[in-house]
Design a protein around this motif. Structure first.
Motif, PDB file in Angstrom:
ATOM      1  N   GLU A 226       0.821  -1.201   0.000  1.00 29.32           N
ATOM      2  CA  GLU A 226       0.000   0.000   0.000  1.00 29.32           C
ATOM      3  C   GLU A 226       0.859   1.256   0.000  1.00 29.32           C
ATOM      4  O   GLU A 226       1.743   1.435   0.826  1.00 29.32           O
ATOM      5  CB  GLU A 226      -0.921  -0.007   1.217  1.00 29.32           C
TER       6      GLU A 226
ATOM      7  N   ASP B 183      -8.717  -3.298   4.868  1.00 28.23           N
ATOM      8  CA  ASP B 183      -7.448  -2.584   4.827  1.00 28.23           C
ATOM      9  C   ASP B 183      -7.658  -1.130   4.387  1.00 28.23           C
ATOM     10  O   ASP B 183      -7.027  -0.198   4.910  1.00 28.23           O
ATOM     11  CB  ASP B 183      -6.484  -3.273   3.867  1.00 28.23           C
TER      12      ASP B 183
ATOM     13  N   SER C 247      -9.241   0.917   7.219  1.00 32.54           N
ATOM     14  CA  SER C 247      -8.334   1.231   8.327  1.00 32.54           C
ATOM     15  C   SER C 247      -7.681   2.592   8.115  1.00 32.54           C
ATOM     16  O   SER C 247      -7.233   3.233   9.073  1.00 32.54           O
ATOM     17  CB  SER C 247      -7.276   0.129   8.455  1.00 32.54           C
ATOM     18  N   ARG C 248      -7.612   3.054   6.858  1.00 30.48           N
ATOM     19  CA  ARG C 248      -7.088   4.390   6.563  1.00 30.48           C
ATOM     20  C   ARG C 248      -8.186   5.446   6.581  1.00 30.48           C
ATOM     21  O   ARG C 248      -7.973   6.563   7.039  1.00 30.48           O
ATOM     22  CB  ARG C 248      -6.421   4.411   5.193  1.00 30.48           C
TER      23      ARG C 248
ATOM     24  N   GLU D   7     -12.839  -3.392  13.627  1.00 28.36           N
ATOM     25  CA  GLU D   7     -13.045  -4.351  12.542  1.00 28.36           C
ATOM     26  C   GLU D   7     -14.231  -5.271  12.799  1.00 28.36           C
ATOM     27  O   GLU D   7     -15.001  -5.577  11.882  1.00 28.36           O
ATOM     28  CB  GLU D   7     -11.769  -5.166  12.333  1.00 28.36           C
TER      29      GLU D   7
ATOM     30  N   ARG E 263     -11.330  -8.594   2.776  1.00 25.78           N
ATOM     31  CA  ARG E 263     -10.031  -8.321   3.355  1.00 25.78           C
ATOM     32  C   ARG E 263      -9.447  -7.004   2.832  1.00 25.78           C
ATOM     33  O   ARG E 263      -8.942  -6.176   3.587  1.00 25.78           O
ATOM     34  CB  ARG E 263      -9.074  -9.481   3.032  1.00 25.78           C
ATOM     35  N   GLY E 264      -9.526  -6.825   1.543  1.00 32.16           N
ATOM     36  CA  GLY E 264      -9.004  -5.604   0.946  1.00 32.16           C
ATOM     37  C   GLY E 264      -9.765  -4.368   1.392  1.00 32.16           C
ATOM     38  O   GLY E 264      -9.173  -3.304   1.622  1.00 32.16           O
TER      39      GLY E 264
ATOM     40  N   ILE F 258      -3.671  -0.078  -3.725  1.00 34.31           N
ATOM     41  CA  ILE F 258      -3.997  -1.471  -3.437  1.00 34.31           C
ATOM     42  C   ILE F 258      -4.965  -1.987  -4.502  1.00 34.31           C
ATOM     43  O   ILE F 258      -5.625  -1.209  -5.192  1.00 34.31           O
ATOM     44  CB  ILE F 258      -4.625  -1.671  -2.034  1.00 34.31           C
TER      45      ILE F 258
END
Length: 466
Positions: A4, A36, A39-40, A47, A32-33, A23
């Motif tokens: 990333e 991620d 999270s930003r 989660e 999953r992606g 990404i």
């Protein structure tokens, strides 16, 4: 999934910067992606509390809503994964610019970031509009007013904007060329549209595009900021606030005003099961166009009053550009049938759009393009109608002369009836009414004069015999 990297990506739309996350999210196992990515964007979300909802309305991309609590609560994020091979015919950089422009003018959601195979943006609260609601006046007037506001958005200073239509259509046609047969045995004639059973050849499609461009280029339809893909699933209706918003700007760009409206009218027929019996009638279209013109004029700072002539002119333009809409999405569906991984019968959809195009082409091409042509056609029909009434109302003088005296009272009935033959576009034109009355009374006067002359001749002949 690649490592990333996060950096700003400059957008020309509103002069702001959009976050880019380097990404790739697997379309088959996206969770999953997406986590991620969140999270930003939403670091305070835990989660285990994050829920995801897949929206199934789209036929181009995958759309996944991500939220904590309720999808309608503030903070919900939409993740859109681009459809397979869509980069061939969708300009993703331009789409980002359009997101910026729509949001800057309060007409669209905020875009949070882009990534290798998609974008992430704000959820617009409300519900996706149902096809049946398009027929409700309270709803379609909201849609018309919102489109009027969007069409009023002016481009930045610079060279004049060019319409998207012909460039994009030619690009589609070029991509289609290698995907369909150009066999000479394939149907080449378009005079029997009902018989259309397979995709026309490239030569036929190419000729049709040239015919469309030649005909529509003569129409003075303004080039404005358009959505260009306003099907019901791209309209969000907020019942509580009594408003609508448009989403999905993959094809948004400057284009012909009448194309955007005609395209929306075509979408009344639906997508999954195209049914053109649902295409709006003239009365609904004129009411829709009235609401649109009021909004468009108000948003551009002009006099809001709308005349019947303005509605009629726009109605004719919309009918003609609706042909281009059907042809455009017919080409698009042919491409999708070869590239898309979404479970949808694109071939059937292409046939439905192209068949309706051929069915309506002759009728819509025949509509008068300009006001001058409209006046000419209307006056021609008016003269024929008045002449027919006169021939029925007044017997020929060569018949029994005494009967002419019975004709004169009947002529008074003729004149009011003539008004029925004045087209609505001229209903407020006193000059034409005066001319019409003059035509009728001159005809009456000539006939009466002929009858008097015949009577005088007969009297003189009898006197000479005495």
């Amino acid at each position: 999934m690649t490592p990333e990297l996060i950096h700003p990506c400059r957008s020309a739309g509103a002069g702001n910067e959009v976050l880019y996350v380097d990404i790739y999210i697997d379309e088959h196992e996206p969770r999953r992606g997406i986590l991620d990515l969140l999270s930003r964007l939403r670091p305070h979300w835990k989660e285990q509390n994050i829920q995801m909802k897949t929206f199934t309305e789209g036929i181009t991309n995958q759309l996944i809503g991500c939220y904590v609590g309720s999808v309608q609560e503030p903070g919900c994020v939409l993740v859109r994964l681009y459809g397979r091979m869509t980069e061939l015919y969708v300009n993703r950089d331009r789409e980002m610019e359009m997101f910026q422009v729509f949001h800057a003018h309060g007409c669209g959601p905020q875009i949070f970031c882009s990534f290798q195979n998609g974008i992430c943006y704000e959820f617009v609260r409300g519900t996706v509009l149902d096809d049946k609601l398009l027929q409700q006046p309270s709803i379609y007037r909201l849609i018309a007013a919102e489109m009027g506001r969007i069409h009023s958005i002016q481009p930045k200073c610079g060279p004049p904007v060019e319409p998207l239509l012909w460039t994009k259509m030619f690009h589609f046609l070029t991509l289609v060329q290698g995907k369909i047969n150009s066999s000479s045995t394939e149907q080449q004639c378009t005079e029997s549209p009902v018989a259309l059973r397979e995709v026309p050849s490239f030569e036929t499609l190419s000729a049709e595009m040239e015919s469309l461009k030649k005909h529509l280029s003569r129409i003075d339809s303004p080039v404005v900021l358009c959505h260009n893909d306003l099907l019901t699933k791209n309209i969000i209706y907020n019942h509580k606030e009594g408003m609508v918003k448009f989403i999905d700007y993959e094809y948004a760009d400057y284009n012909y005003q009448a194309f955007d409206i005609g395209n929306h009218f075509n979408e009344f027929a639906g997508v999954n099961d195209v049914n053109y019996s649902l295409y709006p009638g003239q009365e609904l279209q004129r009411d829709w166009l009235l609401a649109y013109l009021e909004s468009y004029k108000h948003s551009t700072g002009r006099e809001v009053a709308v005349t019947e002539a303005e509605v009629t002119q726009l109605y004719i333009q919309v009918c003609k550009f609706s042909l281009a809409s059907n042809f455009f999405w017919g080409l698009w569906a042919i491409l999708q049938s070869h590239y898309s991984s979404i479970d949808f019968d694109f071939q059937r959809y292409a046939m439905a759009r192209l068949t309706f195009y051929f069915e309506k082409k002759e009728e819509y091409f025949g509509l008068p393009v300009s006001e001058r042509e409209a006046r000419g056609a209307a006056l021609s029909g008016m003269r024929c109608s008045v002449t027919t009434l006169w021939s029925r109302c007044v017997p020929r003088w060569s018949r029994c002369v005494p009967r002419c005296s019975k004709c004169v009272p009947r002529c008074y009935k003729c004149v009011p009836r003539c008004y029925k033959y004045v087209p609505s576009i001229f209903s407020d034109c006193d000059l034409l009414k005066v001319l019409l009355l003059h035509f009728c009374w001159i005809s009456h006067y000539r006939t009466i004069s002929r009858c008097n002359s015949r009577l005088n001749t007969a009297a003189a002949y009898r006197s000479s015999k005495r």
